[in-house]
Structures are given as structure tokens and as C-alpha cells.
Enzyme design. Structure first.
Site, PDB file in Angstrom:
ATOM      1  N   GLU A 117       0.812  -1.228   0.000  1.00 38.19           N
ATOM      2  CA  GLU A 117       0.000   0.000   0.000  1.00 38.19           C
ATOM      3  C   GLU A 117       0.845   1.278   0.000  1.00 38.19           C
ATOM      4  O   GLU A 117       0.569   2.223   0.747  1.00 38.19           O
ATOM      5  CB  GLU A 117      -0.973  -0.002   1.179  1.00 38.19           C
ATOM      6  CG  GLU A 117      -2.031  -1.079   1.078  1.00 38.19           C
ATOM      7  CD  GLU A 117      -3.108  -0.981   2.147  1.00 38.19           C
ATOM      8  OE1 GLU A 117      -2.991  -0.128   3.060  1.00 38.19           O
ATOM      9  OE2 GLU A 117      -4.076  -1.755   2.076  1.00 38.19           O
ATOM     10  N   GLU A 144      -5.637  -8.354  -0.442  1.00 39.56           N
ATOM     11  CA  GLU A 144      -6.375  -8.036   0.785  1.00 39.56           C
ATOM     12  C   GLU A 144      -7.827  -7.822   0.411  1.00 39.56           C
ATOM     13  O   GLU A 144      -8.136  -6.968  -0.425  1.00 39.56           O
ATOM     14  CB  GLU A 144      -5.827  -6.777   1.477  1.00 39.56           C
ATOM     15  CG  GLU A 144      -4.498  -6.962   2.183  1.00 39.56           C
ATOM     16  CD  GLU A 144      -4.081  -5.738   3.008  1.00 39.56           C
ATOM     17  OE1 GLU A 144      -4.972  -5.053   3.554  1.00 39.56           O
ATOM     18  OE2 GLU A 144      -2.859  -5.492   3.089  1.00 39.56           O
TER      19      GLU A 144
END
Length: 498
Positions: A173, A292
Site C-alpha cells: 500500500e 487483501e
């Protein structure tokens, strides 16, 4: 009763369903590791310090690729802190979750657990505070037989044979301003490319995942992805996609329509991958690692993110209900429908932290989302078929028009597995499954998850309130399969075709 038809044809194949779509994620966050999979003080602990009851439940989910050690955690993680004799490992401060990491469970403990659980390890390297060289050194430690510094260090630590880890994530991320070491796309892309090249020089037999934009709400959405793909080009194999969804407005019908948005996210990311592939004449097509995904909205906010300097604090311990379980099934339906682009997916996470399993001391409970995942995982082998739903639709507040049925299908020889959600909050539905070029001969097996209240949840005192049960409402008739589905239900069935 409403009536819908799922139209299929065995010639209309999307692609083989990659088993790694049924992967998981174990991060050093909250009680995921400590008091989760690893708890030497528990009466359930095995000789490795892992909880037998938790591992037995995890085996039911048949996880494949297991991502580790983070997540946000990895951007401040240095793998050398967590290898070697346990008594010499330092206690470190994790800034991502403001917790104390004891490092008593580290890479070797994780990789040994993967071997025992038959998981494919998926390691994430630190590209927040770490360097390409640190990542390459970790790869050498894991994968090279011996004769060099880091490989010999592994052998000194008691692991003579290399682990042979093939799947690696290049950070996590990195477009998020909350991420330790957050940088612009161009900076991350150069760092990722250098890391990938160094790792491949050490071991060419790798599959590498670069960070895509981490949320559809991000201002960097798709723009970041295009930049990373253009810089990394043929150095990577997958681009990561993340998605968490929730029912903040307490609108069940709208929440159950979220699969429209999940489909669009996959298709938009895949379109960028295709565009860059053709525009830059790349040698290989980058696919999607949806590494995710989950329902997550109740255990949010500052109090759920701050571990206050504790070891294994209670963080992100979402309690799941029936509507959450139906959405979990919709996520997997979407991955199956997009089997040509989604090759890896990781449920975030596996124990205690936004997870299908919760522990409390010696007790353990399977949450509602556990059951559809288990029902689908045991029917995952085969190729995805294109689906066409004929029947009534409704207009959702945020996600547009959706049919009352959300479905996917996997063909394995003469066996067809069908997964279907009835989104209706108050009306039953009869679903006919018709295969254009074949007849349905019989229903080999069928299970259902259902309930009358979308907010029903499992508790430690009532652990099986929402669970998979035999489905008696399925039959084969006149060459089709018929499912009599109650409202708010998910059915997984395996059919035999003539």
C-alpha cells in the site's frame, strides 16, 4: 416466489480457477499471530507453540497462498530481528499499529507452519524503511542452499535446506499516506524495479507482486497503477488490489449489491494492465493479486488502530453477521467470474483480526464468514464458466442495478459446482441452473448458509447460529437443477452433468 435462471455453457470458459485465489493473510497485527496462531501458553498449544484448535479450523478453509508478515506492519519490519535464537531477538516498536513486537514468531516459524499446513508462502518485503538490498538478502536467506553469507546464516539457525519461497510482494500500500515510507508513484516504481531486478539476479524463479493503488477511493486510483506498470514493465508478474467493504448506512439491500463495485474494480485494473501491456509492448501480461479483501467497517477508528505499546492488543476484532457472510461469498464469486485476470487473492485476515476465527482464552468460534469460504474452497477445482442471470433485478442506492442472484460456476470434468447468493432480504427465490449443451443428471451435494435476520452472528456461547447445513431444497429436474432458496441465503452445490 421470485424465479431466476442461471444460464451456463461448458464451451464458454473464462479460465482455470487458480487455487491461490483461496489464499489468506497473516499480519503481525493485534492478536493475529500472538494469541491467534501462536500461543505457547495455551493448553491447545502443540510442540511448536501453535494452537491446535485454530490450525484444525484453518485446515477446513483449505488456504493456499498465505501472505506474511504484513500489511502496514511490513513497512517498518526488519526480518533479521526475527530470526536466530529466540532469547536474542529484540523487542521492537511497531509504528504502524503502535504495538510491541516480541519477534518470537518470525520468518522461520512462519515458513515451518506453511509446510505443516500445506500453504504456499507469500512473503512481503519492506519497501517503506527497508532497501532493495535488505529484500535481496532475505531472499538469499530463504532460497539459496549455502556458500554465501545469508544462506549460511539460515543454516546456522538450524534450517539446513532452503525454504524455496517463490511468491514475494514488493512492499504494501505504498500509495497510502498512512504507510511508513509513503512515496509518490514514480519513486516507489523505481524502488520496486530495483528490488525486483536484484531479487531475480539472486533467484530467477520468482513471482513478484507490485503495489497497485490500495483503494478505489484513493486519488491515486488507476493513475498510480499505470505509473508502476510503466516503470516496472517486465520485472513483475502481478499488481496488487485491495478492497474492504461495509454497511455503514445499515442498508442490507445496498450492501449486498457491492459485488457490482468489486467487479468494476477488477475490470478497471485489468484494463490498465492490458493498456500498458500493449502500449509498451511488454513481454508478459501482468495479472491481479487481490491480496487483501474482506468486510471491515465496525472495528474501525483510532481506538481500533492504536495498540498503546502493548503486546498483542485487541485490534480490528470485527464481529461478523449473516449479511457479511453473504458478501464474503460475493467476493469469491467475483474472483471466480474473473478467473482470467485474478490469479491470487488473500482473505485479510485469518485469526482474530478481521478474521473468520476468533479466540478468547481457551475458547474459539468460527465466525459467519468462515462457512461460505469453506463451502467454496472444497469445490474450487476446475475452470470458471461465464454466467448469465435471467430474472428480476433491483436498484441499489450506491451500486446500480443488480439481479437478486449473485452467482459463479466451476466445471471440473462432468461435475459442475454452482455458488449462488439470494440477495433478497424478505422473499424466497427459485433458481434454475441450465447448461446449454448438457443436462443436469443429479445433485451430488449441496449446502446452505441462511438466516432470518441479516444481523445474526455467532458467539462463543452460541457458535453455530449461522453455519453451513445440508441443503434439501436442491433437485435435478428435466435437465436442469432447481434451488429453492430462502431470503438472505448462500448455496454451494455440486451437480453431475450427463
Amino acid at each position: 416466489m421470485r424465479h431466476s435462471t442461471l444460464h451456463l455453457h461448458t464451451a464458454f470458459v473464462v479460465d482455470r480457477v487458480d487455487p491461490r485465489v483461496f489464499g489468506g493473510f497473516l499480519e503481525h497485527l493485534g492478536r493475529a499471530v500472538y494469541e491467534g496462531v501462536y500461543d505457547p501458553e495455551s493448553p491447545h498449544a502443540d510442540e511448536h507453540g501453535c494452537r491446535r484448535d485454530v490450525l484444525d479450523a484453518l485446515r477446513e478453509l483449505r488456504f493456499t497462498a498465505m501472505r506474511y508478515p504484513g500489511g502496514n506492519f511490513v513497512s517498518g519490519y526488519h526480518w533479521l530481528d526475527a530470526v536466530g535464537p529466540k532469547e536474542t531477538r529484540p523487542r521492537t516498536r511497531d509504528l504502524a499499529w503502535q504495538s510491541i513486537e516480541t519477534n518470537q514468531f518470525g520468518p522461520n516459524e512462519f515458513l515451518a507452519l506453511c509446510q505443516r499446513m500445506d500453504w504456499t508462502p507469500m512473503l512481503a518485503v519492506n519497501l517503506g524503511t527497508g532497501t532493495p538490498e535488505e529484500a535481496r538478502n532475505w531472499l538469499e536467506y530463504c532460497n539459496i542452499e549455502g556458500g554465501s553469507r545469508w544462506a549460511d546464516l539460515r543454516r546456522e539457525h538450524g534450517f539446513e535446506q532452503p525454504w524455496g519461497v517463490r511468491l514475494w510482494c514488493l512492499g504494501n500500500e505504498m500509495d497510502g499516506p498512512w504507510q511508513i515510507g509513503h512515496v509518490p508513484a514514480e519513486v516507489y516504481a523505481v524502488n520496486a524495479q530495483q528490488t525486483a531486478n536484484m531479487m531475480r539476479m539472486c533467484d530467477p524463479n520468482l513471482e513478484l507482486v507490485a503495489c497497485g493503488s490500495c483503494a478505489v477511493e484513493m486519488p491515486t486510483y488507476l493513475v498510480w497503477d499505470r505509473t508502476v506498470l510503466a516503470h516496472c514493465r517486465d520485472s513483475i508478474d502481478y499488481l496488487s488490489v485491495h478492497r474492504y467493504v461495509g454497511n455503514e448506512a445499515d442498508d442490507t439491500a445496498n450492501f449486498l449489491a457491492v459485488s457490482n463495485s468489486i467487479d468494476r474494480q477488477i475490470e478497471a485494473t485489468d484494463a490498465v494492465c492490458a493498456e500498458v501491456h500493449h502500449a509498451l509492448r511488454m513481454k508478459k501480461r501482468v495479472r491481479i493479486s487481490f491480496d487483501e479483501w474482506n468486510v471491515w467497517y465496525k472495528a474501525r477508528g483510532p481506538e481500533h488502530h492504536d495498540g498503546r505499546g502493548k503486546v498483542a492488543p485487541h485490534l480490528l476484532e470485527e464481529v461478523y453477521n449473516l449479511e457479511d457472510a453473504l458478501v464474503a461469498a460475493e467476493f469469491l464469486n467475483s474472483f471466480i467470474r474473473h478467473a482470467d485476470s485474478v490469479k491470487i487473492a488473500n482473505l485479510a485476515q485469518i485469526v482474530n483480526v478481521i478474521a473468520p476465527i476468533l479466540t478468547d482464552g481457551d475458547r474459539m468460534v468460527r465466525q459467519t464468514i468462515f462457512h461460505p469460504i469453506a463451502m467454496m474452497a472444497k469445490r474450487r477445482n476446475g475452470v470458471s464458466l461465464r454466467t448469465s442471470i435471467e430474472g428480476p433485478v433491483y436498484e441499489s442506492k450506491d451500486y446500480g442495478s443488480v439481479p437478486y442472484v449473485d452467482a459463479s460456476a466451476i466445471l471440473n470434468g462432468n461435475q459442475l459446482s454452482v455458488f449462488a447468493v439470494n440477495r433478497s432480504v424478505d422473499r424466497p427465490l427459485e433458481l434454475a441452473v441450465r447448461v446449454g449443451d448438457r443436462s443436469v443428471a443429479e445433485v451430488l451435494s449441496a449446502e446452505i448458509v441462511a438466516g432470518s435476520d441479516p444481523k445474526e452472528a455467532n458467539t462463543f456461547d452460541d457458535p453455530d447460529r449461522i453455519a453451513a447445513r445440508p441443503f434439501e431444497g436442491a433437485c435435478a429436474k428435466s435437465g436442469a437443477a432447481l434451488f429453492a432458496m430462502p431470503p438472505l441465503s448462500f448455496v454451494a452445490a455440486t451437480l453431475r452433468l450427463d
